[in-house]
Write a protein that holds these residues in place. Sequence first.
Motif, PDB file in Angstrom:
ATOM      1  N   LYS A   1       0.820  -1.215   0.000  1.00 14.75           N
ATOM      2  CA  LYS A   1       0.000   0.000   0.000  1.00 14.75           C
ATOM      3  C   LYS A   1       0.852   1.262   0.000  1.00 14.75           C
ATOM      4  CE  LYS A   1      -3.664  -2.446   2.426  1.00 14.75           C
ATOM      5  NZ  LYS A   1      -4.752  -2.380   3.403  1.00 14.75           N
ATOM      6  N   GLU A   2       2.165   1.076  -0.077  1.00 19.38           N
ATOM      7  CA  GLU A   2       3.117   2.184  -0.180  1.00 19.38           C
ATOM      8  C   GLU A   2       3.077   3.107   1.031  1.00 19.38           C
ATOM      9  OE1 GLU A   2       2.443   4.013  -4.007  1.00 19.38           O
ATOM     10  OE2 GLU A   2       3.277   2.307  -5.077  1.00 19.38           O
ATOM     11  N   VAL A   3       2.874   2.509   2.217  1.00 24.31           N
ATOM     12  CA  VAL A   3       3.033   3.274   3.447  1.00 24.31           C
ATOM     13  C   VAL A   3       4.513   3.666   3.557  1.00 24.31           C
ATOM     14  CG1 VAL A   3       2.915   3.182   5.976  1.00 24.31           C
ATOM     15  CG2 VAL A   3       1.144   2.064   4.593  1.00 24.31           C
ATOM     16  N   PRO A   4       4.836   4.933   3.845  1.00 24.70           N
ATOM     17  CA  PRO A   4       6.246   5.336   3.947  1.00 24.70           C
ATOM     18  C   PRO A   4       7.021   4.415   4.891  1.00 24.70           C
ATOM     19  CG  PRO A   4       4.843   7.275   4.017  1.00 24.70           C
ATOM     20  CD  PRO A   4       3.923   6.086   4.057  1.00 24.70           C
ATOM     21  N   LYS A   5       8.221   4.018   4.481  1.00 25.26           N
ATOM     22  CA  LYS A   5       9.007   3.028   5.219  1.00 25.26           C
ATOM     23  C   LYS A   5       9.199   3.418   6.678  1.00 25.26           C
ATOM     24  CE  LYS A   5      13.345   0.431   4.936  1.00 25.26           C
ATOM     25  NZ  LYS A   5      14.597   0.217   4.142  1.00 25.26           N
ATOM     26  N   ARG A   6       9.431   4.694   6.930  1.00 28.15           N
ATOM     27  CA  ARG A   6       9.676   5.140   8.294  1.00 28.15           C
ATOM     28  C   ARG A   6       8.442   4.988   9.186  1.00 28.15           C
ATOM     29  NH1 ARG A   6       8.833   9.542   5.135  1.00 28.15           N
ATOM     30  NH2 ARG A   6       7.176  10.986   5.782  1.00 28.15           N
ATOM     31  N   ASP A   7       7.254   4.941   8.573  1.00 30.55           N
ATOM     32  CA  ASP A   7       6.012   4.866   9.335  1.00 30.55           C
ATOM     33  C   ASP A   7       5.524   3.438   9.555  1.00 30.55           C
ATOM     34  OD1 ASP A   7       5.976   7.630   9.356  1.00 30.55           O
ATOM     35  OD2 ASP A   7       4.669   7.785   7.595  1.00 30.55           O
ATOM     36  N   VAL A   8       6.115   2.477   8.832  1.00 31.54           N
ATOM     37  CA  VAL A   8       5.577   1.118   8.848  1.00 31.54           C
ATOM     38  C   VAL A   8       5.578   0.483  10.236  1.00 31.54           C
ATOM     39  CG1 VAL A   8       5.989  -1.241   8.039  1.00 31.54           C
ATOM     40  CG2 VAL A   8       5.966   0.656   6.411  1.00 31.54           C
ATOM     41  N   PRO A   9       6.681   0.508  11.010  1.00 32.87           N
ATOM     42  CA  PRO A   9       6.652  -0.177  12.313  1.00 32.87           C
ATOM     43  C   PRO A   9       5.530   0.302  13.221  1.00 32.87           C
ATOM     44  CG  PRO A   9       8.907   0.370  11.713  1.00 32.87           C
ATOM     45  CD  PRO A   9       8.021   1.062  10.717  1.00 32.87           C
ATOM     46  N   ASP A  10       5.356   1.622  13.342  1.00 29.59           N
ATOM     47  CA  ASP A  10       4.290   2.143  14.199  1.00 29.59           C
ATOM     48  C   ASP A  10       2.913   1.807  13.638  1.00 29.59           C
ATOM     49  OD1 ASP A  10       6.050   3.155  16.001  1.00 29.59           O
ATOM     50  OD2 ASP A  10       5.813   5.258  15.420  1.00 29.59           O
ATOM     51  N   ALA A  11       2.762   1.903  12.313  1.00 31.32           N
ATOM     52  CA  ALA A  11       1.465   1.616  11.690  1.00 31.32           C
ATOM     53  C   ALA A  11       1.074   0.156  11.917  1.00 31.32           C
ATOM     54  CB  ALA A  11       1.522   1.914  10.191  1.00 31.32           C
ATOM     55  N   VAL A  12       2.036  -0.754  11.780  1.00 30.31           N
ATOM     56  CA  VAL A  12       1.763  -2.180  11.994  1.00 30.31           C
ATOM     57  C   VAL A  12       1.403  -2.439  13.449  1.00 30.31           C
ATOM     58  CG1 VAL A  12       2.812  -4.474  12.008  1.00 30.31           C
ATOM     59  CG2 VAL A  12       3.167  -2.943  10.061  1.00 30.31           C
ATOM     60  N   GLN A  13       2.150  -1.862  14.363  1.00 32.43           N
ATOM     61  CA  GLN A  13       1.869  -2.080  15.781  1.00 32.43           C
ATOM     62  C   GLN A  13       0.481  -1.580  16.153  1.00 32.43           C
ATOM     63  OE1 GLN A  13       3.757  -3.852  17.755  1.00 32.43           O
ATOM     64  NE2 GLN A  13       2.402  -3.615  19.535  1.00 32.43           N
ATOM     65  N   ARG A  14       0.116  -0.397  15.656  1.00 30.73           N
ATOM     66  CA  ARG A  14      -1.221   0.137  15.949  1.00 30.73           C
ATOM     67  C   ARG A  14      -2.295  -0.790  15.402  1.00 30.73           C
ATOM     68  NH1 ARG A  14       1.081   5.110  14.478  1.00 30.73           N
ATOM     69  NH2 ARG A  14       0.202   4.928  12.383  1.00 30.73           N
ATOM     70  N   ALA A  15      -2.095  -1.279  14.188  1.00 30.96           N
ATOM     71  CA  ALA A  15      -3.113  -2.122  13.550  1.00 30.96           C
ATOM     72  C   ALA A  15      -3.321  -3.425  14.307  1.00 30.96           C
ATOM     73  CB  ALA A  15      -2.730  -2.400  12.096  1.00 30.96           C
ATOM     74  N   VAL A  16      -2.227  -4.097  14.697  1.00 26.89           N
ATOM     75  CA  VAL A  16      -2.388  -5.376  15.392  1.00 26.89           C
ATOM     76  C   VAL A  16      -2.960  -5.165  16.789  1.00 26.89           C
ATOM     77  CG1 VAL A  16      -0.624  -6.554  14.030  1.00 26.89           C
ATOM     78  CG2 VAL A  16       0.034  -5.443  16.171  1.00 26.89           C
ATOM     79  N   GLU A  17      -2.638  -4.035  17.411  1.00 26.09           N
ATOM     80  CA  GLU A  17      -3.219  -3.744  18.721  1.00 26.09           C
ATOM     81  C   GLU A  17      -4.718  -3.493  18.622  1.00 26.09           C
ATOM     82  OE1 GLU A  17      -1.036  -0.484  20.354  1.00 26.09           O
ATOM     83  OE2 GLU A  17       0.681  -1.730  20.962  1.00 26.09           O
ATOM     84  N   ARG A  18      -5.140  -2.799  17.570  1.00 24.45           N
ATOM     85  CA  ARG A  18      -6.571  -2.468  17.429  1.00 24.45           C
ATOM     86  C   ARG A  18      -7.422  -3.708  17.212  1.00 24.45           C
ATOM     87  NH1 ARG A  18      -7.627   2.972  13.963  1.00 24.45           N
ATOM     88  NH2 ARG A  18      -9.492   3.031  15.270  1.00 24.45           N
TER      89      ARG A  18
END
Length: 269
Positions: free
Chosen positions: A121-138
């Motif tokens: 989905k072309e999420v900026p590389k620097r944002d991926v770790p936080d974005a993934v963590q938020r998603a799995v937590e939700r």
Amino acid sequence: MTHTASAADTAPKTYPWEIRASGLKVRVGRSKMAVDGLDLSLGIGAHGLLGPNGAGKTTLIRTLATVLRPTEGELEMLGTSLGRVGDHRALRRRIGYLPQDFGYYKRFTVREFVEYMAWLKEVPKRDVPDAVQRAVERVGLADRADHRMKTLSGGMVRRAGIAQAIVNSPAVLLLDEPTAGLDPAQRLRFRELLTDLGRDTCVVVSTHLVEDVAAACSDVVLFADGRLVFQGTPDELGAAGSAEHPGDSPLERGYSALLRTSGQQGSAW
């Protein structure tokens, strides 16, 4: 890690509706018009898409996800016209999509799977770790984030699918039968998530479970034979029925009444 807003995040909204269809037709196969002359406008909020089997719900969801192309009519999403030709890559970055059945590498961990989808989905590389963590937590999978997908139960796999759909913080979220395989407690958590997502996202959720729509959706879209039968609040849907109509709740009786009016009686066992 601090998230840096992109130009797309901060750009002013210049469209009246997140989703707008006018005279939309979508053909499946050579002859079947699965969506047949649909007029529909959807904005921010959780919209429950109801209808009998074969009504065209999945075809509509797939068209909104840019998997299928419109055959006739107009379809606009987030200010972008979806014609029969065109490159919609930029639009797809702003869409989250969970199909009824989705593929994954069984040896991937949950984190790796959601990371992979974030990359697609072309999420900026620097944002991926936080974005993934938020998603799995939700979706309640933080404690399973490093478990392989092949070790998960069916309900957990479904929750991982929801996580990948929201990892890019989409402006439009499309969920096709998202509660399939979830147990009652998981469905309750999903309803809470759906309510939360609907506060700032246009969410379209296709389901057979009227009670999920009643609990989490502010808007109901009833679809039958490829056409719009009803759009309104859950209370308005409930008011459409009476004791003479089949169903165990006001919403189910309203659903039955409107399908009967549309000529769709529902299939027998």
